[in-house]
Design a protein around this motif. Structure first.
Motif, PDB file in Angstrom:
ATOM      1  N   MET A   1       0.838  -1.191   0.000  1.00  0.00           N
ATOM      2  CA  MET A   1       0.000   0.000   0.000  1.00  0.00           C
ATOM      3  C   MET A   1       0.876   1.246   0.000  1.00  0.00           C
ATOM      4  O   MET A   1       1.927   1.302   0.640  1.00  0.00           O
ATOM      5  CB  MET A   1      -0.970  -0.002   1.182  1.00  0.00           C
ATOM      6  CG  MET A   1      -0.371   0.102   2.550  1.00  0.00           C
ATOM      7  SD  MET A   1      -1.712   0.139   3.787  1.00  0.00           S
ATOM      8  CE  MET A   1      -0.764   0.525   5.265  1.00  0.00           C
ATOM      9  N   VAL A   2       0.441   2.239  -0.754  1.00  0.00           N
ATOM     10  CA  VAL A   2       1.195   3.470  -0.973  1.00  0.00           C
ATOM     11  C   VAL A   2       0.494   4.620  -0.258  1.00  0.00           C
ATOM     12  O   VAL A   2      -0.715   4.808  -0.406  1.00  0.00           O
ATOM     13  CB  VAL A   2       1.297   3.771  -2.477  1.00  0.00           C
ATOM     14  CG1 VAL A   2       1.967   5.118  -2.723  1.00  0.00           C
ATOM     15  CG2 VAL A   2       2.043   2.652  -3.199  1.00  0.00           C
ATOM     16  N   SER A   3       1.247   5.388   0.503  1.00  0.00           N
ATOM     17  CA  SER A   3       0.705   6.598   1.112  1.00  0.00           C
ATOM     18  C   SER A   3       0.579   7.672   0.037  1.00  0.00           C
ATOM     19  O   SER A   3       1.567   8.060  -0.587  1.00  0.00           O
ATOM     20  CB  SER A   3       1.624   7.100   2.226  1.00  0.00           C
ATOM     21  OG  SER A   3       1.317   8.445   2.557  1.00  0.00           O
ATOM     22  N   ALA A   4      -0.640   8.138  -0.209  1.00  0.00           N
ATOM     23  CA  ALA A   4      -0.846   9.158  -1.240  1.00  0.00           C
ATOM     24  C   ALA A   4      -0.084  10.437  -0.892  1.00  0.00           C
ATOM     25  O   ALA A   4       0.514  11.079  -1.766  1.00  0.00           O
ATOM     26  CB  ALA A   4      -2.338   9.447  -1.392  1.00  0.00           C
TER      27      ALA A   4
ATOM     28  N   MET B   1      -5.904  11.932  -2.845  1.00  0.00           N
ATOM     29  CA  MET B   1      -6.122  10.572  -3.332  1.00  0.00           C
ATOM     30  C   MET B   1      -6.443  10.582  -4.831  1.00  0.00           C
ATOM     31  O   MET B   1      -5.941   9.750  -5.599  1.00  0.00           O
ATOM     32  CB  MET B   1      -7.260   9.919  -2.556  1.00  0.00           C
ATOM     33  CG  MET B   1      -6.949   9.701  -1.076  1.00  0.00           C
ATOM     34  SD  MET B   1      -5.896   8.277  -0.800  1.00  0.00           S
ATOM     35  CE  MET B   1      -7.133   6.982  -0.723  1.00  0.00           C
ATOM     36  N   ALA B   2      -7.269  11.521  -5.258  1.00  0.00           N
ATOM     37  CA  ALA B   2      -7.625  11.611  -6.671  1.00  0.00           C
ATOM     38  C   ALA B   2      -6.399  11.949  -7.513  1.00  0.00           C
ATOM     39  O   ALA B   2      -6.209  11.392  -8.601  1.00  0.00           O
ATOM     40  CB  ALA B   2      -8.709  12.662  -6.871  1.00  0.00           C
ATOM     41  N   ARG B   3      -5.595  12.852  -7.017  1.00  0.00           N
ATOM     42  CA  ARG B   3      -4.382  13.264  -7.739  1.00  0.00           C
ATOM     43  C   ARG B   3      -3.441  12.081  -7.946  1.00  0.00           C
ATOM     44  O   ARG B   3      -2.920  11.870  -9.042  1.00  0.00           O
ATOM     45  CB  ARG B   3      -3.686  14.380  -6.951  1.00  0.00           C
ATOM     46  CG  ARG B   3      -2.391  14.883  -7.533  1.00  0.00           C
ATOM     47  CD  ARG B   3      -1.866  15.999  -6.654  1.00  0.00           C
ATOM     48  NE  ARG B   3      -0.528  16.419  -7.043  1.00  0.00           N
ATOM     49  CZ  ARG B   3       0.193  17.325  -6.380  1.00  0.00           C
ATOM     50  NH1 ARG B   3      -0.327  17.907  -5.296  1.00  0.00           N
ATOM     51  NH2 ARG B   3       1.406  17.651  -6.789  1.00  0.00           N
ATOM     52  N   VAL B   4      -3.248  11.299  -6.901  1.00  0.00           N
ATOM     53  CA  VAL B   4      -2.343  10.154  -6.997  1.00  0.00           C
ATOM     54  C   VAL B   4      -2.976   9.048  -7.838  1.00  0.00           C
ATOM     55  O   VAL B   4      -2.304   8.411  -8.652  1.00  0.00           O
ATOM     56  CB  VAL B   4      -1.972   9.636  -5.596  1.00  0.00           C
ATOM     57  CG1 VAL B   4      -1.165   8.343  -5.686  1.00  0.00           C
ATOM     58  CG2 VAL B   4      -1.178  10.701  -4.843  1.00  0.00           C
ATOM     59  N   GLY B   5      -4.268   8.819  -7.683  1.00  0.00           N
ATOM     60  CA  GLY B   5      -4.946   7.816  -8.496  1.00  0.00           C
ATOM     61  C   GLY B   5      -4.816   8.123  -9.977  1.00  0.00           C
ATOM     62  O   GLY B   5      -4.561   7.224 -10.799  1.00  0.00           O
ATOM     63  N   GLU B   6      -4.968   9.376 -10.328  1.00  0.00           N
ATOM     64  CA  GLU B   6      -4.836   9.784 -11.730  1.00  0.00           C
ATOM     65  C   GLU B   6      -3.431   9.509 -12.255  1.00  0.00           C
ATOM     66  O   GLU B   6      -3.249   9.070 -13.392  1.00  0.00           O
ATOM     67  CB  GLU B   6      -5.175  11.270 -11.853  1.00  0.00           C
ATOM     68  CG  GLU B   6      -5.258  11.767 -13.275  1.00  0.00           C
ATOM     69  CD  GLU B   6      -5.762  13.199 -13.348  1.00  0.00           C
ATOM     70  OE1 GLU B   6      -6.256  13.593 -14.418  1.00  0.00           O
ATOM     71  OE2 GLU B   6      -5.663  13.922 -12.331  1.00  0.00           O
ATOM     72  N   ARG B   7      -2.427   9.733 -11.414  1.00  0.00           N
ATOM     73  CA  ARG B   7      -1.041   9.458 -11.803  1.00  0.00           C
ATOM     74  C   ARG B   7      -0.803   7.958 -11.970  1.00  0.00           C
ATOM     75  O   ARG B   7      -0.124   7.527 -12.905  1.00  0.00           O
ATOM     76  CB  ARG B   7      -0.079  10.008 -10.734  1.00  0.00           C
ATOM     77  CG  ARG B   7      -0.061  11.527 -10.600  1.00  0.00           C
ATOM     78  CD  ARG B   7       0.783  12.170 -11.679  1.00  0.00           C
ATOM     79  NE  ARG B   7       2.151  11.665 -11.671  1.00  0.00           N
ATOM     80  CZ  ARG B   7       3.126  12.111 -10.835  1.00  0.00           C
ATOM     81  NH1 ARG B   7       2.849  13.057  -9.949  1.00  0.00           N
ATOM     82  NH2 ARG B   7       4.339  11.620 -10.917  1.00  0.00           N
TER      83      ARG B   7
END
Length: 356
Positions: free
Chosen positions: A58-61, A99-105
């Motif tokens: 698991m990655v910390s956003a 979370m959205a920013r990292v998910g998009e990446r």
């Protein structure tokens, strides 16, 4: 329970798992586990086969964003870009925008197959310090906001969620949370059959997991907890209302467990555990992959706990585990594996035992 090649379990009809447009076959998932499910481990599992969907640590956003600002690469995403698919990356935080920013990446740059959101981790660093993981089970509306934003950012890549039954035995709210997860747009839900307060004590409650299924209208339910044999995987599908299963801690020292479970679901003979000589070779290959990425010093340190996992439950393994937990150099690691890792009995000993 060690399933053997002579032990073919009765076949069971199990459909492939559908997560959005992604078909997972067999419907057996490898859990994301911090400190363990790195690229080296995933590669070892993939070589044995039998896993339908693998996941990173698991990655910390928040850490992802900070490291990106420093022009650094998160260690936990080692190997992801070039790795075989399908592959899930699990992330955690409590801020929908982050979370959205990292998910998009993860979707746009890393091309991951599934983005999973962790709402189940019970450790204090995640819950009390960061108000994330299983802490958020107290706040369904917050979970809804996070999932909805991540789903929007990652579309059309499916977003999933992993939860526990609740914060405590006095506050089991997985039924409510399941509906929130689905309404927010998630493509699947994984439920670990313990509460956050349980950590890993006691047994996973598969009855409670099964009771969640009627509350989901369209998305699949994946059960997780205590699946440590092919027979238990078959029993999970046979006796409980789940669409898929996730194997976690039991696979850490037995990466061949997925292949055994996949065979069992087909009613095929369950492959025997590799010989101890083969398991020793597997451990050394795992070590070499980690050292190649992190260097000898850090790689050796990282492999301490993994080496101990490989010998869990073996007769006469205490000396090996004690030594492996303290190993500090490459030469020492090889020496400990060579001299202390349990060995297959000599052929004459086996013949003698059979004749007695």
């Amino acid at each position: 329970m060690n399933d053997s090649a002579d032990n073919a379990l009765p076949p069971i009809s199990v459909e492939p798992l559908q997560i959005g447009d992604l078909v997972i076959d067999p419907p057996i998932l490898q859990a994301p586990m911090a400190g363990y499910t790195n690229y080296a481990f995933r590669q070892i599992v993939r070589e044995y086969g039998g896993v339908g969907l693998q996941a990173t640590e698991m990655v910390s956003a928040r850490s992802f964003v900070w490291l990106d600002q420093q022009a650094e690469f998160p260690d936990r995403l080692w190997g992801v870009e070039d790795e075989a698919r399908p592959l899930a990356v699990q992330m955690w935080d409590n801020d929908p925008d982050t979370m959205a920013r990292v998910g998009e990446r993860l979707v746009g740059e890393f091309g991951v197959s599934v983005v999973d959101i962790n709402f189940g981790c019970p450790v204090k660093q995640v819950t009390q310090s960061a108000h994330s993981g299983s802490y958020l089970l107290r706040w369904p509306e917050k979970m809804f906001s996070i999932i909805q934003r991540v789903v929007q950012a990652c579309a059309p890549t499916p977003v999933t969620a992993k939860i526990r039954l609740g914060c405590s035995r006095e506050c089991i709210n997985a039924h409510e949370i399941a509906q929130v997860v689905e309404e927010a747009g998630a493509a699947a839900l994984t439920v670990h059959g313990r509460t956050a307060a349980d950590f890993f004590k006691g047994s996973a409650d598969w009855e409670k997991i099964s009771e969640i299924k009627p509350y989901l209208k369209k998305i699949p339910l994946i059960g997780n907890g205590d699946l440590d044999s092919a027979a238990k995987v078959v029993e999970a599908f046979r006796s409980y209302n789940v669409d898929g299963v996730m194997i976690a801690r039991a696979c850490l020292g037995r990466p061949w467990l997925f292949a055994q479970a996949a065979a069992a679901l087909k009613g095929e003979p369950v492959p025997a555990d590799p010989s101890l000589t083969e398991q020793r070779a597997c451990l050394l290959r795992h070590y070499d992959l980690v050292v190649k990425r992190f260097g000898v010093e850090k790689g050796t340190m990282l492999m301490r706990k993994f080496a101990c996992c490989y010998a869990t439950g073996m007769y006469g393994a205490r000396a090996f585990r004690t030594a492996a937990a303290k190993v500090s150099s490459q030469a020492e690691f090889y020496e400990i594996v060579e001299n202390l890792f349990p060995r297959d009995p000599a052929p004459e000993a086996v013949e003698s035992a059979g004749a007695s």
